[in-house]
Scaffold this active site. Structure first.
Site, short mmCIF file in Angstrom:
data_model
loop_
_atom_site.label_atom_id
_atom_site.label_comp_id
_atom_site.label_asym_id
_atom_site.label_seq_id
_atom_site.Cartn_x
_atom_site.Cartn_y
_atom_site.Cartn_z
CB THR A 190 -0.81 0.01 1.33
OG1 THR A 190 -1.68 -1.10 1.36
CG2 THR A 190 -1.61 1.28 1.52
NE ARG A 203 -9.04 -7.38 2.99
CZ ARG A 203 -7.95 -6.62 3.04
NH1 ARG A 203 -7.66 -5.79 2.06
NH2 ARG A 203 -7.14 -6.67 4.07
CB VAL A 204 -13.50 -2.83 2.19
CG1 VAL A 204 -12.94 -1.48 2.57
CG2 VAL A 204 -14.36 -2.70 0.92
N GLY A 205 -10.21 -3.37 2.92
CA GLY A 205 -9.20 -3.39 3.98
C GLY A 205 -9.28 -2.15 4.85
CG ASP A 206 -5.65 -1.04 6.73
OD1 ASP A 206 -5.56 -1.72 5.68
OD2 ASP A 206 -4.66 -0.46 7.23
CB THR A 209 1.37 -0.23 4.78
OG1 THR A 209 2.61 -0.29 5.50
CG2 THR A 209 1.27 1.13 4.11
N GLY A 210 0.09 -2.90 5.67
CA GLY A 210 0.20 -4.24 6.23
C GLY A 210 -1.17 -4.86 6.43
N GLY A 228 -4.53 -5.41 6.96
CA GLY A 228 -5.60 -4.45 7.21
C GLY A 228 -6.58 -4.92 8.26
N1 ASP Z 1 -3.45 -2.58 4.45
C1 ASP Z 1 -3.76 -3.07 3.14
C2 ASP Z 1 -4.97 -3.93 3.21
O1 ASP Z 1 -5.10 -4.71 4.14
C3 ASP Z 1 -2.70 -3.83 2.49
C4 ASP Z 1 -1.30 -3.42 2.79
O2 ASP Z 1 -1.04 -2.36 3.30
O3 ASP Z 1 -0.38 -4.16 2.50
O4 ASP Z 1 -5.76 -3.88 2.30
#
Ligand code: ASP
Length: 368
Positions: A220, A248-251, A271-272, A274
């Site tokens: 991200t 699916r919706v992330g953070d 990031t990471g 979510g």
């Molecule tokens: N945070 C993002 C999500 O979960 C993905 C990411 O940052 O790697 O959609």
């Protein structure tokens, strides 16, 4: 040194920071105003312009900083900055070239928040639009809504003149195909023995399954900025978790999870994984910790600790060594220009542009 002086200035004012504007509001006489709120005053910025981003955002901070120098609003500047990464086919975690969902469709999430007006805009699971952060900015600027998702977000973007574009590159299609051909249990549908619940919704208390690694790709770009007037904005844009369940919706598009701004305090982003960030209200937790006087890096580490505490209650997310089997990186930019970032594990970097130029800095880490 410069950071130390700024920090001292911040600490002098932080105890009385947060919502200065509220003193002008006459609450009902039945409302007992918390003492802390009455004494709070906004933080100052001494004219430093600073832009930070996740480690993939070096060009983004350069672009955003250059735009701010020319007088662009902070939200507009960072959306321009992240646009470079959204359009880059080699970044397989954002925009064009991003890894698709389990059906092979690229679905993007993005959010923008503008400190001075405290307005936010976001889009979730939008398809076929190259610059979701620009669409999120349009939501912020031209509607009374905060979040538009799916088909509605696409139609909204088209109404604003955004072109339809196929975002699946050949490289991403090949990666998706490999995942499809080899996935076996490597998807987001939990096996019965991975669940803490029966199909009938009964809680199972004896789940002991430990997962060695999470088999998905995260990635991200988060970017935030403060200008000489102390105006703060934040933005996060992503193609999200690879091979996710469609819809699916992330953070990233969730205000307070993947991104949050309080113009009196600063901005934060994530990031990471979510799911873990949403369950901890990650970005909000960071700004609130900064409001209580915690330094940006400490505020990020603090949020990560909470994430570990909460999400490792799901045993399948814990590695053999007891550490989480996923990464999260939190980023923080305080209104006075002090910044920091922290990851679960070492070697993560974040990008910065300020009066000294642009460069990558090391994130702190929760574990060695
Ligand atoms: N945070 C993002 C999500 O979960 C993905 C990411 O940052 O790697 O959609």
């Amino acid at each position: 040194m410069e950071q130390d002086q700024n920090r001292r200035r911040f600490l002098q004012t932080s105890a009385v920071s947060v919502i200065g504007a509220s003193s002008a509001i006459a609450f009902s006489k039945h409302v007992s105003t918390h003492e802390e709120l009455e004494t709070l005053k906004p933080l100052k910025n001494d004219g430093d312009m600073v832009c930070i981003a996740s480690g993939n955002g070096l060009q983004a901070v350069e672009e955003a900083y250059a735009n701010m120098k020319e007088g662009a609003d902070t939200a507009v500047a960072i959306v321009k900055g992240v646009g470079i990464v959204e359009a880059d086919p080699n970044d397989m975690s954002v925009g064009y070239g991003g890894l698709p969902n389990e059906e092979g469709v690229v679905q993007l999430d993005a959010s923008v928040m503008h400190g001075p007006t405290h307005k936010a805009g976001s889009v979730g699971a939008i398809e076929n639009i190259l610059h979701p952060a620009q669409v999120a900015l349009k939501v912020l600027q031209t509607t009374d809504h905060v979040m538009i998702v799916g088909e509605g977000a696409y139609e909204f973007a088209r109404a604003h003149g955004f072109e339809k574009k196929d975002l699946l590159t050949e490289k991403a299609r090949q990666a998706w195909l490999r995942w499809k051909q080899t996935r076996s249990t490597r998807d987001d549908w939990l096996d019965p023995d991975q669940m803490d619940w029966t199909q009938d919704g009964e809680r199972i208390s004896h789940v002991e399954r430990i997962q060695d690694s999470i088999p998905f790709t995260y990635g991200t770009i988060h970017c935030s900025a403060v200008n000489q007037l102390g105006e703060v904005s934040g933005c996060t844009t992503t193609s999200g978790l690879s091979y996710k369940i469609p819809g699916r919706v992330g953070d990233s598009p969730i205000i307070g999870a993947g991104m949050y701004v309080d113009n009196d305090i600063g901005a934060a982003g994530a990031t990471g994984r979510g799911e873990a960030v949403i369950q901890a209200c990650g970005a909000y937790a960071v700004t609130e910790a900064m409001a209580r006087g915690m330094e940006p890096t400490q505020a990020c580490l603090n949020a990560l600790k909470k994430i570990v505490k909460n999400s490792t209650k799901q045993r399948r997310l814990i590695r053999e060594d007891g550490r989480p089997g996923f990464n999260v990186i939190m980023y923080a930019l305080r209104k006075d220009g002090i910044h920091g970032a922290a990851a679960m594990f070492p070697r993560a970097t974040y990008a910065i542009a300020d009066s000294k130029g642009s460069r990558l800095l090391k994130c702190a880490s929760l574990f060695d």
